[in-house]
Enzyme design. Structure first.
Site, short mmCIF file in Angstrom:
data_model
loop_
_atom_site.label_atom_id
_atom_site.label_comp_id
_atom_site.label_asym_id
_atom_site.label_seq_id
_atom_site.Cartn_x
_atom_site.Cartn_y
_atom_site.Cartn_z
N SER A 55 -9.64 1.55 3.32
CA SER A 55 -8.83 2.28 2.22
C SER A 55 -7.99 1.49 1.65
CB SER A 55 -8.12 3.51 3.23
OG SER A 55 -7.08 2.78 3.99
N LYS B 137 0.79 -1.22 0.17
CA LYS B 137 -0.27 -0.05 0.03
C LYS B 137 0.75 1.24 0.00
CE LYS B 137 -3.68 1.91 2.79
NZ LYS B 137 -4.54 1.81 4.07
N SER C 179 -9.44 -0.89 7.30
CA SER C 179 -9.20 -0.74 5.91
C SER C 179 -8.37 -1.93 5.40
CB SER C 179 -8.33 0.32 5.94
OG SER C 179 -8.70 1.67 5.74
N1 GLN Z 1 -13.02 3.88 6.89
C1 GLN Z 1 -12.26 4.13 8.04
C2 GLN Z 1 -11.93 5.42 7.87
O1 GLN Z 1 -12.29 6.36 7.01
C3 GLN Z 1 -11.09 3.18 8.08
C4 GLN Z 1 -9.94 3.59 7.51
C5 GLN Z 1 -8.65 2.85 7.82
O2 GLN Z 1 -8.77 1.65 8.46
N2 GLN Z 1 -7.55 3.42 7.47
O3 GLN Z 1 -11.23 6.21 8.71
#
Ligand code: GLN
Length: 487
Positions: free
Chosen positions: A156, A81, A180
């Site tokens: 994400s 990532k 994420s």
């Molecule tokens: N969807 C969650 C957020 O927007 C989790 C994102 C993540 O785990 N990085 O914060």
């Protein structure tokens, strides 16, 4: 007919590499060719360096030919990532702010993968600074779900899940602050594990919310997850929050721990908003465990209703502080239109950050501001303790919990324009981060329209070996991971 090389597991490929019937260069070439073929419709990568990957693969083959000890990751292409630092490669966090930034060093996980012989391959797309649940917040455009390219891959870490499902890498790493890793794994039909907070070093991970962030693997099988996790786990003196835990041989433990386990069903996770097809698939998985002799108990996590609010206060507070470093001075985007130094901060940040990141910074600054700190931030910290206690209470009775990973399957690109609707996607995953627990998503079927469904198993702190074994028991008896998207 055996699957194409690029769809095979680490375990299978490493056996062929060891037997000499496959070289790391051949494998890497197969992955590169696949990436070229499908990337125009998937867009999982922010960047990739084919020459560098092939050079790493050749070096791997040379090590093997020289008779150096070769572990299971020797010669395996692994994508990262684009929030995990790889020396001399771009590190953008999918933000305009870092569009031209090149990392001067390797993250600890990158170093560990290199030491294990992996071929570090590609910078994978994500929501900007890992804020989002769909990968639509990337400054470089969305990634598409390989099972249906009109849909999101989750987020994400959507580039990490999509690349793996599409055969553009053999495993990938993502980061999970509120879901994420697990949610995109569920959306793309692969395995994703968020380890216990502190199991894996965050050195070289671009910080979003430091008390929640963890790096973890995406893989095709639970066994592969055990292999990658074992390679990247462990204390690191460069990350003071990394824990001095004994790291078992997760792969070997898979064969040793056979249950039966006591499994809890948190009733708060099966309510309103759960897609009926997902609910039915998870019920079937529960029935499977029961048939295996596991004891199934309903448990309660009474503070679940506060998870979302608590998360969005703590995560944004930490984000506002972490992202203060992008000031246009030290690194990252610098505005060309500034009149003076203060204007330089304003303009650089206004131009560099996208809308969702700005929303989070503003929200986080608000909840930390004097006068609101006690009402929001401090209170959220207290509720966080209650949420963690709910889980620990449940673990007096059970070894692990079973829930859906996401209340809904992959949605259409552009479908969720309201931020709150997007935040609601995380209801089953964020409690795990707030409590610092390990959680894994494993494929558990498909909807009638062919979209993958994920089963979430939540374990006790630092009991990843148990969690993986429980997941493996389910995976063994099902063959969801033998199906691949048609691209
Ligand atoms: N969807 C969650 C957020 O927007 C989790 C994102 C993540 O785990 N990085 O914060």
């Amino acid at each position: 007919m055996p699957a194409e090389l690029f769809h095979q597991s680490i375990a299978d490929l490493s056996a062929q590499l060891s037997a000499g019937s496959l070289s790391a260069v051949e494998l890497t070439k197969a992955v590169l060719a696949r990436t070229r073929a499908v990337e125009p419709s998937v867009h999982a990568f922010n960047s990739c360096d084919e020459a560098d990957a092939l050079a790493q693969a050749a070096a791997s083959d040379a090590r093997r030919a020289a008779g150096q000890a070769a572990g299971p990751l020797e010669g395996i292409p692994i994508g990262l990532k684009d929030v995990i630092a790889v020396k001399d490669q771009p590190l953008t966090a999918s933000s305009k702010m870092l569009a031209n930034f090149v990392s001067p060093y390797d993250a600890t996980v990158t170093t560990k993968l290199r030491r294990a012989g992996a071929v570090i391959w590609g910078r994978l797309n994500c929501d900007e600074f890992a804020m989002g649940s769909s990968t639509e917040n990337s400054a470089f455009g969305p990634t598409c779900n390989p099972w249906d390219v009109t849909r999101v891959p989750g987020g994400s870490s959507g580039g990490s899940s999509a690349a793996l499902a599409a055969g553009e890498a053999i495993a990938t790493l993502g980061s999970d602050t509120g879901g994420s890793i697990r949610q995109p794994a569920a959306f793309c039909g692969v395995v994703g594990i968020k380890p216990s907070y502190g199991l894996i070093s965050r050195y070289g991970l671009i910080a979003y919310a430091s008390s929640l962030d963890q790096i973890g693997p995406f893989t095709r099988t639970v066994e592969d997850a055990a292999i990658v996790l074992g390679a990247i786990a462990g204390h690191d003196e460069r990350d003071s929050t990394s824990f001095k835990a004994e790291i078992p041989d997760y792969r070997a433990e898979l064969g040793r721990r056979r249950g039966p386990w006591r499994l809890g069903i948190p009733k708060e996770y099966f309510g309103e908003g759960l897609d009926p097809e997902i609910g039915a698939a998870v019920e079937k998985a529960i029935a499977f465990y029961k048939a295996q002799g596991c004891e199934i108990r309903e448990v309660s996590l009474p503070h679940t209703q506060y998870c979302l609010d608590t998360y969005y206060i703590i995560a944004t507070a930490e984000a506002s502080s972490n992202l203060a470093r992008y000031d246009g001075i030290r690194y990252g985007h610098r505005s060309k239109n500034a009149k003076d130094i203060v204007d330089l901060y304003f303009q650089s940040r206004a131009e560099g950050f996208g809308a969702e990141v700005k929303r989070r910074i503003i929200l986080g600054t608000y909840v930390l501001s004097s006068g609101y700190y006690d009402a929001y931030y401090l209170r959220a910290q207290k509720v966080r303790t209650l949420i963690r206690r709910d889980f620990l209470n449940a673990y007096r009775e059970v070894d692990a919990l079973i829930t859906p990973t996401s209340p809904i399957p992959a949605f259409k690109i552009g479908e969720k324009s309201d931020p709150l609707a997007m935040y609601l996607c995380d209801i089953y995953t964020i409690g795990v981060n707030l409590a610092g627990l390990p959680g894994i998503s494993v494929p558990c079927g498909f909807t009638a329209s062919g979209l993958p469904i994920g089963l979430q198993l939540i374990g006790q702190p630092f009991q990843e070996a148990n969690l993986l074994s429980i997941a493996r028991a389910y995976e063994r008896a099902h063959d969801w991971n033998s199906k691949h998207p048609k691209l």
